[in-house]
Design a protein around this motif. Sequence first.
Motif, PDB file in Angstrom:
ATOM      1  N   THR A 117       0.839  -1.193   0.000  1.00 50.80           N
ATOM      2  CA  THR A 117       0.000   0.000   0.000  1.00 50.80           C
ATOM      3  C   THR A 117       0.876   1.247   0.000  1.00 50.80           C
ATOM      4  OG1 THR A 117      -0.134   0.088   2.424  1.00 50.80           O
ATOM      5  CG2 THR A 117      -1.827  -1.179   1.279  1.00 50.80           C
ATOM      6  N   MET A 118       0.440   2.251  -0.711  1.00 48.57           N
ATOM      7  CA  MET A 118       1.206   3.485  -0.830  1.00 48.57           C
ATOM      8  C   MET A 118       0.697   4.593   0.097  1.00 48.57           C
ATOM      9  SD  MET A 118       3.555   2.712  -3.039  1.00 48.57           S
ATOM     10  CE  MET A 118       3.494   1.057  -2.323  1.00 48.57           C
ATOM     11  N   VAL A 119      -0.615   4.717   0.274  1.00 46.13           N
ATOM     12  CA  VAL A 119      -1.143   5.825   1.071  1.00 46.13           C
ATOM     13  C   VAL A 119      -2.115   5.381   2.161  1.00 46.13           C
ATOM     14  CG1 VAL A 119      -0.841   7.547  -0.748  1.00 46.13           C
ATOM     15  CG2 VAL A 119      -2.984   6.262  -0.631  1.00 46.13           C
ATOM     16  N   HIS A 120      -2.235   4.081   2.389  1.00 43.82           N
ATOM     17  CA  HIS A 120      -3.132   3.586   3.431  1.00 43.82           C
ATOM     18  C   HIS A 120      -2.458   2.506   4.251  1.00 43.82           C
ATOM     19  CE1 HIS A 120      -6.650   5.837   2.268  1.00 43.82           C
ATOM     20  NE2 HIS A 120      -6.600   5.375   1.026  1.00 43.82           N
ATOM     21  N   ILE A 121      -2.850   2.388   5.504  1.00 36.43           N
ATOM     22  CA  ILE A 121      -2.477   1.246   6.329  1.00 36.43           C
ATOM     23  C   ILE A 121      -3.314   0.060   5.842  1.00 36.43           C
ATOM     24  CG2 ILE A 121      -2.363   0.324   8.675  1.00 36.43           C
ATOM     25  CD1 ILE A 121      -0.554   2.743   8.199  1.00 36.43           C
ATOM     26  N   PRO A 122      -2.737  -1.130   5.674  1.00 35.28           N
ATOM     27  CA  PRO A 122      -3.525  -2.280   5.233  1.00 35.28           C
ATOM     28  C   PRO A 122      -4.717  -2.539   6.160  1.00 35.28           C
ATOM     29  CG  PRO A 122      -1.183  -2.781   5.128  1.00 35.28           C
ATOM     30  CD  PRO A 122      -1.306  -1.457   5.825  1.00 35.28           C
ATOM     31  N   GLY A 123      -5.843  -2.901   5.569  1.00 33.61           N
ATOM     32  CA  GLY A 123      -7.065  -3.100   6.344  1.00 33.61           C
ATOM     33  C   GLY A 123      -6.920  -4.082   7.486  1.00 33.61           C
ATOM     34  N   PHE A 169       1.513 -13.171   7.107  1.00 32.24           N
ATOM     35  CA  PHE A 169       1.077 -11.909   6.511  1.00 32.24           C
ATOM     36  C   PHE A 169       2.264 -10.966   6.370  1.00 32.24           C
ATOM     37  CE2 PHE A 169      -0.726  -7.551   7.027  1.00 32.24           C
ATOM     38  CZ  PHE A 169      -1.568  -7.538   5.924  1.00 32.24           C
ATOM     39  N   THR A 170       2.483 -10.454   5.162  1.00 32.59           N
ATOM     40  CA  THR A 170       3.518  -9.469   4.902  1.00 32.59           C
ATOM     41  C   THR A 170       2.864  -8.190   4.409  1.00 32.59           C
ATOM     42  OG1 THR A 170       5.232 -11.095   4.357  1.00 32.59           O
ATOM     43  CG2 THR A 170       5.533  -8.869   3.500  1.00 32.59           C
ATOM     44  N   ALA A 171       3.182  -7.074   5.059  1.00 26.39           N
ATOM     45  CA  ALA A 171       2.665  -5.766   4.662  1.00 26.39           C
ATOM     46  C   ALA A 171       3.833  -4.890   4.250  1.00 26.39           C
ATOM     47  CB  ALA A 171       1.904  -5.123   5.813  1.00 26.39           C
ATOM     48  N   ILE A 172       3.791  -4.409   3.008  1.00 20.43           N
ATOM     49  CA  ILE A 172       4.793  -3.486   2.487  1.00 20.43           C
ATOM     50  C   ILE A 172       4.111  -2.126   2.394  1.00 20.43           C
ATOM     51  CG2 ILE A 172       6.409  -3.022   0.611  1.00 20.43           C
ATOM     52  CD1 ILE A 172       5.929  -6.018  -0.224  1.00 20.43           C
ATOM     53  N   ILE A 173       4.538  -1.185   3.225  1.00 23.21           N
ATOM     54  CA  ILE A 173       3.835   0.087   3.367  1.00 23.21           C
ATOM     55  C   ILE A 173       4.775   1.233   3.018  1.00 23.21           C
ATOM     56  CG2 ILE A 173       2.500   1.543   4.941  1.00 23.21           C
ATOM     57  CD1 ILE A 173       2.132  -0.938   6.724  1.00 23.21           C
ATOM     58  N   LEU A 178       2.225   6.464   6.572  1.00 24.64           N
ATOM     59  CA  LEU A 178       2.434   6.601   8.013  1.00 24.64           C
ATOM     60  C   LEU A 178       2.283   8.048   8.483  1.00 24.64           C
ATOM     61  CD1 LEU A 178       5.580   4.300   8.318  1.00 24.64           C
ATOM     62  CD2 LEU A 178       3.167   3.655   8.477  1.00 24.64           C
ATOM     63  N   HIS A 179       2.339   9.003   7.559  1.00 19.29           N
ATOM     64  CA  HIS A 179       2.259  10.418   7.915  1.00 19.29           C
ATOM     65  C   HIS A 179       0.849  10.983   7.785  1.00 19.29           C
ATOM     66  CE1 HIS A 179       6.591  11.319   8.361  1.00 19.29           C
ATOM     67  NE2 HIS A 179       6.768  10.387   7.430  1.00 19.29           N
ATOM     68  N   LEU A 180      -0.073  10.234   7.189  1.00 16.41           N
ATOM     69  CA  LEU A 180      -1.437  10.744   7.003  1.00 16.41           C
ATOM     70  C   LEU A 180      -2.226  10.545   8.296  1.00 16.41           C
ATOM     71  CD1 LEU A 180      -2.130   9.396   3.406  1.00 16.41           C
ATOM     72  CD2 LEU A 180      -1.427  11.693   4.095  1.00 16.41           C
ATOM     73  N   GLU A 181      -2.590  11.633   8.945  1.00 22.41           N
ATOM     74  CA  GLU A 181      -3.188  11.562  10.283  1.00 22.41           C
ATOM     75  C   GLU A 181      -4.711  11.429  10.208  1.00 22.41           C
ATOM     76  OE1 GLU A 181      -1.749  14.708  12.785  1.00 22.41           O
ATOM     77  OE2 GLU A 181       0.331  14.424  12.140  1.00 22.41           O
ATOM     78  N   ILE A 277       8.744   3.706  12.187  1.00 28.06           N
ATOM     79  CA  ILE A 277       7.360   3.898  12.655  1.00 28.06           C
ATOM     80  C   ILE A 277       7.361   4.540  14.042  1.00 28.06           C
ATOM     81  CG2 ILE A 277       5.178   2.754  13.194  1.00 28.06           C
ATOM     82  CD1 ILE A 277       6.011   0.531  11.198  1.00 28.06           C
ATOM     83  N   HIS A 278       8.250   4.061  14.931  1.00 27.64           N
ATOM     84  CA  HIS A 278       8.394   4.677  16.254  1.00 27.64           C
ATOM     85  C   HIS A 278       8.691   6.169  16.128  1.00 27.64           C
ATOM     86  CE1 HIS A 278       8.085   1.818  19.534  1.00 27.64           C
ATOM     87  NE2 HIS A 278       8.815   0.921  18.893  1.00 27.64           N
ATOM     88  N   HIS A 279       9.635   6.506  15.265  1.00 22.15           N
ATOM     89  CA  HIS A 279      10.056   7.894  15.089  1.00 22.15           C
ATOM     90  C   HIS A 279       8.885   8.753  14.622  1.00 22.15           C
ATOM     91  CE1 HIS A 279      12.529  11.345  14.001  1.00 22.15           C
ATOM     92  NE2 HIS A 279      11.951  11.340  12.812  1.00 22.15           N
ATOM     93  N   ILE A 280       8.122   8.272  13.665  1.00 22.03           N
ATOM     94  CA  ILE A 280       6.994   9.040  13.138  1.00 22.03           C
ATOM     95  C   ILE A 280       5.927   9.207  14.218  1.00 22.03           C
ATOM     96  CG2 ILE A 280       5.141   9.081  11.428  1.00 22.03           C
ATOM     97  CD1 ILE A 280       7.086   7.527   9.558  1.00 22.03           C
ATOM     98  N   ALA A 281       5.670   8.140  14.981  1.00 22.82           N
ATOM     99  CA  ALA A 281       4.664   8.215  16.048  1.00 22.82           C
ATOM    100  C   ALA A 281       5.044   9.253  17.095  1.00 22.82           C
ATOM    101  CB  ALA A 281       4.506   6.844  16.698  1.00 22.82           C
ATOM    102  N   ARG A 282       6.324   9.334  17.436  1.00 16.40           N
ATOM    103  CA  ARG A 282       6.787  10.313  18.432  1.00 16.40           C
ATOM    104  C   ARG A 282       6.686  11.750  17.905  1.00 16.40           C
ATOM    105  NH1 ARG A 282      10.960   6.432  19.377  1.00 16.40           N
ATOM    106  NH2 ARG A 282      12.350   7.657  18.028  1.00 16.40           N
ATOM    107  N   SER A 283       6.761  11.898  16.579  1.00 16.04           N
ATOM    108  CA  SER A 283       6.757  13.240  15.990  1.00 16.04           C
ATOM    109  C   SER A 283       5.365  13.810  15.808  1.00 16.04           C
ATOM    110  CB  SER A 283       7.484  13.222  14.634  1.00 16.04           C
ATOM    111  OG  SER A 283       6.723  12.516  13.661  1.00 16.04           O
ATOM    112  N   ILE A 284       4.338  12.976  15.943  1.00 15.85           N
ATOM    113  CA  ILE A 284       2.952  13.447  15.738  1.00 15.85           C
ATOM    114  C   ILE A 284       2.480  14.228  16.963  1.00 15.85           C
ATOM    115  CG2 ILE A 284       0.555  12.689  15.444  1.00 15.85           C
ATOM    116  CD1 ILE A 284       1.592  10.386  13.778  1.00 15.85           C
TER     117      ILE A 284
END
Length: 284
Positions: A117-123, A169-173, A178-181, A277-284
């Motif tokens: 997925t390019m712009v969404h978290i997998p369902g 299950f493999t998710a390639i994101i 990850l930045h779309l809030e 992912i940790h880094h992005i979560a801390r920056s929100i």
Amino acid sequence: MAPTSRPPTVRQRRLGAELRRLRERTDMSATEAGTHFGASQSRVSSIEAGRYAVSADRVRALASLYNCGDQELIEALTQMTGRQTRGWWEQDREVLPTGLLDLAELEHHATFVRVATMVHIPGLLQTRDHARALFDSTVPPPPAHEVEHRLSYRIKRQGILHGEDPTPFTAIIHEAALHLEYGGPAVARAQLRHLIDMSERDNINVVVIPFGAGPLPGSGQPIDYFGGSVPQLDTVSLDTDLGAQLLDATAHLAKYRSVLERFESYALKQDASRDLIHHIARSI
């Protein structure tokens, strides 16, 4: 052999399609097949459309008629025969699109699932609040009762990742997703933390394609790849505005296996992905 009283399931349609492929490889018409098979051309066509349940013995007989020597494929096809017990998703047939039912059925029977997925978290990795925000952003927005129904359905689908025999299950994101809030900062942080928690499960591999990774193949639409009991029975699902498009031709399967391998080659390893992912979560 008997007609199905309800619309054929995605597996019944796939079984029929595979029998049609075997027949066409012999340049045998449906009429000719019916003559050898002791049935009419319309009966053969109904079998190939998934509208008639066919026994395992009949599948083996047809495979022999079509000179198929691939025993693994034949046995895999026999596992798709008969009046199978319908899955939990059938209770939603009157209220949800067929494409969503097909998706749950494919996930349930898959030997593995890979998504990109390019712009969404997998369902299958979305929290309820994140999914609700996604549904609310749909144009036009669905009615409140439909949102609740789809939320419950999505959470039920996630059951394949849990239990005693969870699906690999493999998710390639892509990092962009990850930045779309969706739902605001609190919902976004909770979603990213959930993604990290899920990535620590033995059956789940989450990897992130970082910004600057280079040109990516394809149009950016989400790709779901479902492993069959043999590679010939794999299925690709492409998400479109009009619903899921299912592909199972040999050329399509080969193409999207290559696309997913290319995507994964651009991604960070799992530990580095988790750190990002940790880094992005801390920056929100």
